[in-house]
Design an enzyme around this catalytic site. Structure first.
Site, PDB file in Angstrom:
ATOM      1  N   ASP A 116     -76.959 -58.702 -35.449  1.00 24.76           N
ATOM      2  CA  ASP A 116     -78.070 -58.465 -36.376  1.00 24.76           C
ATOM      3  C   ASP A 116     -79.229 -59.373 -35.977  1.00 24.76           C
ATOM      4  O   ASP A 116     -79.011 -60.501 -35.528  1.00 24.76           O
ATOM      5  CB  ASP A 116     -77.627 -58.773 -37.826  1.00 24.76           C
ATOM      6  N   ASN A 117     -80.458 -58.872 -36.159  1.00 29.36           N
ATOM      7  CA  ASN A 117     -81.613 -59.751 -35.912  1.00 29.36           C
ATOM      8  C   ASN A 117     -82.163 -60.320 -37.223  1.00 29.36           C
ATOM      9  O   ASN A 117     -83.158 -61.025 -37.214  1.00 29.36           O
ATOM     10  CB  ASN A 117     -82.714 -59.024 -35.127  1.00 29.36           C
ATOM     11  N   ASN A 119     -84.129 -57.768 -41.932  1.00 34.27           N
ATOM     12  CA  ASN A 119     -84.105 -57.337 -43.335  1.00 34.27           C
ATOM     13  C   ASN A 119     -82.829 -57.819 -44.023  1.00 34.27           C
ATOM     14  O   ASN A 119     -82.274 -57.137 -44.877  1.00 34.27           O
ATOM     15  CB  ASN A 119     -84.207 -55.801 -43.425  1.00 34.27           C
ATOM     16  N   PHE A 149     -75.563 -49.583 -37.764  1.00 33.24           N
ATOM     17  CA  PHE A 149     -76.391 -49.577 -38.971  1.00 33.24           C
ATOM     18  C   PHE A 149     -77.813 -50.047 -38.685  1.00 33.24           C
ATOM     19  O   PHE A 149     -78.715 -49.781 -39.482  1.00 33.24           O
ATOM     20  CB  PHE A 149     -75.820 -50.554 -40.021  1.00 33.24           C
ATOM     21  N   SER A 176     -78.764 -39.863 -42.565  1.00 27.96           N
ATOM     22  CA  SER A 176     -79.189 -39.811 -43.957  1.00 27.96           C
ATOM     23  C   SER A 176     -79.342 -38.366 -44.406  1.00 27.96           C
ATOM     24  O   SER A 176     -79.671 -37.488 -43.592  1.00 27.96           O
ATOM     25  CB  SER A 176     -80.528 -40.535 -44.066  1.00 27.96           C
ATOM     26  N   TYR A 201     -89.568 -41.879 -40.844  1.00 23.57           N
ATOM     27  CA  TYR A 201     -88.198 -42.404 -40.985  1.00 23.57           C
ATOM     28  C   TYR A 201     -87.188 -41.277 -40.782  1.00 23.57           C
ATOM     29  O   TYR A 201     -86.253 -41.384 -39.989  1.00 23.57           O
ATOM     30  CB  TYR A 201     -88.010 -43.050 -42.368  1.00 23.57           C
ATOM     31  N   LYS A 257     -84.291 -40.450 -37.686  1.00 23.73           N
ATOM     32  CA  LYS A 257     -82.859 -40.154 -37.844  1.00 23.73           C
ATOM     33  C   LYS A 257     -82.516 -38.837 -37.145  1.00 23.73           C
ATOM     34  O   LYS A 257     -81.485 -38.724 -36.482  1.00 23.73           O
ATOM     35  CB  LYS A 257     -82.492 -40.072 -39.329  1.00 23.73           C
ATOM     36  N   ASN A 295     -88.130 -50.087 -53.311  1.00 24.17           N
ATOM     37  CA  ASN A 295     -88.573 -48.687 -53.266  1.00 24.17           C
ATOM     38  C   ASN A 295     -87.576 -47.802 -53.990  1.00 24.17           C
ATOM     39  O   ASN A 295     -87.935 -46.780 -54.560  1.00 24.17           O
ATOM     40  CB  ASN A 295     -88.624 -48.188 -51.805  1.00 24.17           C
ATOM     41  N   ASN A 296     -86.315 -48.163 -53.905  1.00 28.42           N
ATOM     42  CA  ASN A 296     -85.257 -47.281 -54.407  1.00 28.42           C
ATOM     43  C   ASN A 296     -85.026 -47.497 -55.894  1.00 28.42           C
ATOM     44  O   ASN A 296     -85.256 -48.580 -56.432  1.00 28.42           O
ATOM     45  CB  ASN A 296     -83.961 -47.506 -53.621  1.00 28.42           C
ATOM     46  N   ARG A 300     -94.108 -39.076 -56.864  1.00 31.63           N
ATOM     47  CA  ARG A 300     -94.282 -39.848 -55.615  1.00 31.63           C
ATOM     48  C   ARG A 300     -94.441 -38.840 -54.469  1.00 31.63           C
ATOM     49  O   ARG A 300     -93.615 -37.927 -54.339  1.00 31.63           O
ATOM     50  CB  ARG A 300     -93.036 -40.714 -55.416  1.00 31.63           C
TER      51      ARG A 300
HETATM   52  P1  NAD Z   1     -80.438 -52.870 -44.403  1.00 31.10           P
HETATM   53  O1  NAD Z   1     -81.878 -53.040 -44.070  1.00 31.10           O
HETATM   54  O2  NAD Z   1     -79.878 -53.626 -45.545  1.00 31.10           O
HETATM   55  O3  NAD Z   1     -79.541 -53.165 -43.114  1.00 31.10           O
HETATM   56  C1  NAD Z   1     -79.996 -52.929 -41.808  1.00 31.10           C
HETATM   57  C2  NAD Z   1     -79.652 -54.152 -40.990  1.00 31.10           C
HETATM   58  O4  NAD Z   1     -80.079 -53.943 -39.634  1.00 31.10           O
HETATM   59  C3  NAD Z   1     -80.357 -55.419 -41.474  1.00 31.10           C
HETATM   60  O5  NAD Z   1     -79.417 -56.466 -41.545  1.00 31.10           O
HETATM   61  C4  NAD Z   1     -81.400 -55.698 -40.400  1.00 31.10           C
HETATM   62  O6  NAD Z   1     -81.679 -57.070 -40.281  1.00 31.10           O
HETATM   63  C5  NAD Z   1     -80.734 -55.116 -39.171  1.00 31.10           C
HETATM   64  N1  NAD Z   1     -81.638 -54.679 -38.113  1.00 31.10           N
HETATM   65  C6  NAD Z   1     -82.737 -53.894 -38.236  1.00 31.10           C
HETATM   66  N2  NAD Z   1     -83.286 -53.681 -37.022  1.00 31.10           N
HETATM   67  C7  NAD Z   1     -82.512 -54.331 -36.118  1.00 31.10           C
HETATM   68  C8  NAD Z   1     -82.563 -54.474 -34.700  1.00 31.10           C
HETATM   69  N3  NAD Z   1     -83.539 -53.912 -33.994  1.00 31.10           N
HETATM   70  N4  NAD Z   1     -81.606 -55.204 -34.092  1.00 31.10           N
HETATM   71  C9  NAD Z   1     -80.615 -55.793 -34.816  1.00 31.10           C
HETATM   72  N5  NAD Z   1     -80.530 -55.691 -36.155  1.00 31.10           N
HETATM   73  C10 NAD Z   1     -81.461 -54.963 -36.794  1.00 31.10           C
HETATM   74  O7  NAD Z   1     -80.195 -51.294 -44.611  1.00 31.10           O
HETATM   75  P2  NAD Z   1     -78.942 -50.525 -45.191  1.00 31.10           P
HETATM   76  O8  NAD Z   1     -79.319 -49.983 -46.508  1.00 31.10           O
HETATM   77  O9  NAD Z   1     -77.727 -51.347 -45.062  1.00 31.10           O
HETATM   78  O10 NAD Z   1     -78.916 -49.294 -44.179  1.00 31.10           O
HETATM   79  C11 NAD Z   1     -78.122 -49.310 -43.011  1.00 31.10           C
HETATM   80  C12 NAD Z   1     -78.384 -48.044 -42.227  1.00 31.10           C
HETATM   81  O11 NAD Z   1     -78.133 -46.918 -43.060  1.00 31.10           O
HETATM   82  C13 NAD Z   1     -79.829 -47.898 -41.741  1.00 31.10           C
HETATM   83  O12 NAD Z   1     -79.815 -47.325 -40.458  1.00 31.10           O
HETATM   84  C14 NAD Z   1     -80.427 -46.939 -42.741  1.00 31.10           C
HETATM   85  O13 NAD Z   1     -81.494 -46.188 -42.183  1.00 31.10           O
HETATM   86  C15 NAD Z   1     -79.247 -46.051 -43.072  1.00 31.10           C
HETATM   87  N6  NAD Z   1     -79.358 -45.417 -44.392  1.00 31.10           N
HETATM   88  C16 NAD Z   1     -79.555 -46.191 -45.504  1.00 31.10           C
HETATM   89  C17 NAD Z   1     -79.677 -45.583 -46.744  1.00 31.10           C
HETATM   90  C18 NAD Z   1     -79.955 -46.413 -47.981  1.00 31.10           C
HETATM   91  O14 NAD Z   1     -80.418 -45.862 -48.988  1.00 31.10           O
HETATM   92  N7  NAD Z   1     -79.659 -47.718 -47.997  1.00 31.10           N
HETATM   93  C19 NAD Z   1     -79.575 -44.205 -46.868  1.00 31.10           C
HETATM   94  C20 NAD Z   1     -79.344 -43.439 -45.716  1.00 31.10           C
HETATM   95  C21 NAD Z   1     -79.236 -44.071 -44.481  1.00 31.10           C
HETATM   96  N1  UDP Z   2     -87.671 -43.089 -58.586  1.00 30.42           N
HETATM   97  C1  UDP Z   2     -88.454 -43.384 -59.704  1.00 30.42           C
HETATM   98  N2  UDP Z   2     -88.984 -44.638 -59.792  1.00 30.42           N
HETATM   99  C2  UDP Z   2     -88.773 -45.608 -58.867  1.00 30.42           C
HETATM  100  C3  UDP Z   2     -87.968 -45.302 -57.740  1.00 30.42           C
HETATM  101  C4  UDP Z   2     -87.450 -44.029 -57.635  1.00 30.42           C
HETATM  102  O1  UDP Z   2     -88.668 -42.523 -60.562  1.00 30.42           O
HETATM  103  O2  UDP Z   2     -89.297 -46.722 -59.012  1.00 30.42           O
HETATM  104  C5  UDP Z   2     -87.063 -41.749 -58.466  1.00 30.42           C
HETATM  105  C6  UDP Z   2     -87.510 -40.950 -57.262  1.00 30.42           C
HETATM  106  O3  UDP Z   2     -88.673 -40.220 -57.565  1.00 30.42           O
HETATM  107  C7  UDP Z   2     -86.288 -40.051 -57.010  1.00 30.42           C
HETATM  108  C8  UDP Z   2     -85.104 -40.940 -57.445  1.00 30.42           C
HETATM  109  O4  UDP Z   2     -85.666 -41.932 -58.312  1.00 30.42           O
HETATM  110  O5  UDP Z   2     -86.316 -38.920 -57.847  1.00 30.42           O
HETATM  111  C9  UDP Z   2     -84.402 -41.635 -56.276  1.00 30.42           C
HETATM  112  O6  UDP Z   2     -85.364 -42.323 -55.507  1.00 30.42           O
HETATM  113  P1  UDP Z   2     -84.930 -43.273 -54.295  1.00 30.42           P
HETATM  114  O7  UDP Z   2     -86.195 -43.774 -53.657  1.00 30.42           O
HETATM  115  O8  UDP Z   2     -83.953 -44.272 -54.771  1.00 30.42           O
HETATM  116  O9  UDP Z   2     -84.148 -42.291 -53.308  1.00 30.42           O
HETATM  117  P2  UDP Z   2     -84.677 -41.042 -52.450  1.00 30.42           P
HETATM  118  O10 UDP Z   2     -85.846 -40.442 -53.169  1.00 30.42           O
HETATM  119  O11 UDP Z   2     -85.035 -41.587 -51.131  1.00 30.42           O
HETATM  120  O12 UDP Z   2     -83.512 -40.105 -52.412  1.00 30.42           O
END
Ligand code: NAD
Ligand code: UDP
Length: 341
Positions: A32-33, A36, A81, A125, A149, A153, A198-199, A292
């Site tokens: 990991d770097n 995040n 990841f 995703s 993004y 993917k 954001n989520n 949004r």
């Molecule tokens: P996160 O940001 O918590 O974890 C990602 C990790 O990767 C972090 O520790 C970050 O420091 C590391 N990283 C990023 N770029 C790097 C690089 N170039 N080299 C080495 N390390 C690096 O995210 P997460 O929520 O754990 O997500 C993990 C994976 O799942 C991601 O690829 C993300 O796109 C995917 N994903 C996440 C979600 C979600 O909602 N969390 C949904 C669908 C897919």
């Molecule tokens: N959402 C919201 N307020 C927030 C964040 C998210 O109403 O502050 C809503 C968003 O519009 C969506 C749902 O919650 O309908 C899930 O959003 P999230 O960003 O967590 O996931 P994604 O949209 O990427 O599936």
């Protein structure tokens, strides 16, 4: 047991997957770097599992470094990841996303090829389904992207499919996550968003803890039962268990297979806010704001293929997700930064 390289293992999903891999008896190395994440998450994984494992600080973009790690640790498979994941940021900084997510994966795959490592589980995703034409989403739904993004993917998925076609010794599992939330039951590890989340679930958690005043519900005029967006929320520990199954399925044979990891059930924003409020014992104040940009009305998975192919299905419900997320939030109101003071 085989040695597994977990890229991005310090992150939200990665740290939970490290726990489940260790529990299942696997040996792991984390790369990991920390762009995040915080190394503290891995210290806590070690506490939960009462074990140690190597942590390598570095970037997947550094092909030579990754190649040396694969050899040094005798790695046999990779769970990938590492990547950037904020949709809005990807619109503002597309090159950063293409570099980190696409070039980073290209770099990793090149290093793996050089080192003779051909097994990979990749974090994709549900965003690769674009705006759903039919629900629930099966793996054969047409793929598309609505932002950089999602496109990063999709490009990586295509790259993996092409790679397998060119060389059948690759064993590739593409996992399409729906909406991960929740936290480990210990309350020691969880999601630690930097800045304003954001989520939905991490935002609601910060409202419940008093760190933010109210939730903005992005639109209540969608074609859904209560007008707010519907998503398939999945407990991060269920997701982590799905990775263990996917990894173990790689030893069975070669292929490049995409699998949905969700629960198959959709919940609205209002339902999630109410469920979180119940878990936290406090109502979540909210206002209805504009939609949004780029959001879709509903998204939930058909999970029958995961059951058939991986013998996996999610075991935890919405109450579990909210309760566990709240425990993590309460114990760590400022995330991992609490412990650096
Ligand atoms: P996160 O940001 O918590 O974890 C990602 C990790 O990767 C972090 O520790 C970050 O420091 C590391 N990283 C990023 N770029 C790097 C690089 N170039 N080299 C080495 N390390 C690096 O995210 P997460 O929520 O754990 O997500 C993990 C994976 O799942 C991601 O690829 C993300 O796109 C995917 N994903 C996440 C979600 C979600 O909602 N969390 C949904 C669908 C897919
Ligand atoms: N959402 C919201 N307020 C927030 C964040 C998210 O109403 O502050 C809503 C968003 O519009 C969506 C749902 O919650 O309908 C899930 O959003 P999230 O960003 O967590 O996931 P994604 O949209 O990427 O599936």
């Amino acid at each position: 047991m085989a040695n597994i390289l977990v890229t991005g293992g310090a992150g939200f999903i990665g740290s939970h997957t490290c726990v489940e891999l260790i529990k299942a008896g696997h040996k792991i190395v984390v790369l990991d770097n920390f762009v995040n994440s915080d190394v503290e998450s891995l210290t806590r994984v070690k506490t939960i599992c009462v074990t140690d494992f190597p942590v390598e600080k570095g970037d997947v973009l550094d092909t030579g470094f990754v190649r040396s790690l694969l050899k040094k640790h005798k790695i046999e498979s990779v769970i990938h990841f590492a990547g950037l994941k904020a949709v809005g940021e990807s619109v503002e900084q597309p090159l950063a996303y293409y570099n980190n997510n696409v070039v980073g994966t290209y770099s990793l795959l090149s290093a793996m090829n050089d080192a003779g490592v051909h097994k990979i589980v990749f974090s994709s995703s549900a965003t690769v389904y674009g705006d759903p034409q039919v629900l629930p989403l099966t793996e054969s739904h047409p793929l598309s992207a609505t932002n950089p993004y999602g496109r990063s993917k999709l490009i990586v998925e295509d790259m993996l499919r092409d790679l397998y076609k060119s060389d059948n010794q690759w064993q590739i599992s593409i996992l399409r996550y729906f909406n991960p939330c929740g936290a480990h039951q210990s309350g020691l590890i969880g999601e630690d968003p930097k800045g304003i989340p954001n989520n939905l679930v991490p935002f609601v958690a910060q409202v419940a803890s008093g760190r933010r005043e109210k939730l903005n519900i992005w639109g209540n005029d969608y074609d859904t039962p209560d007008g707010t967006g519907v998503r398939d929320y999945i407990h991060v520990v269920d997701l982590a268990e799905g990775h263990v199954k996917a990894l173990e399925s790689l030893s069975v044979g070669s292929g490049c297979v995409a699998v949905n990891l969700g629960t198959g059930k959709g919940y609205s924003v209002k339902e999630v806010a109410t469920a979180f409020g119940n878990a936290a014992g406090t109502a979540i104040p909210y206002i209805i704001a504009n939609r949004r940009p780029g959001d879709i009305a509903s998204c939930y998975a058909d999970c029958s293929f995961a059951k058939e192919y991986l013998n996996w299905s999610a075991k935890r419900n919405l109450v579990d997700m909210m309760t566990d997320h709240w425990r993590w939030q309460q114990n760590n109101p400022d995330g991992y930064s609490d412990c650096t003071n």
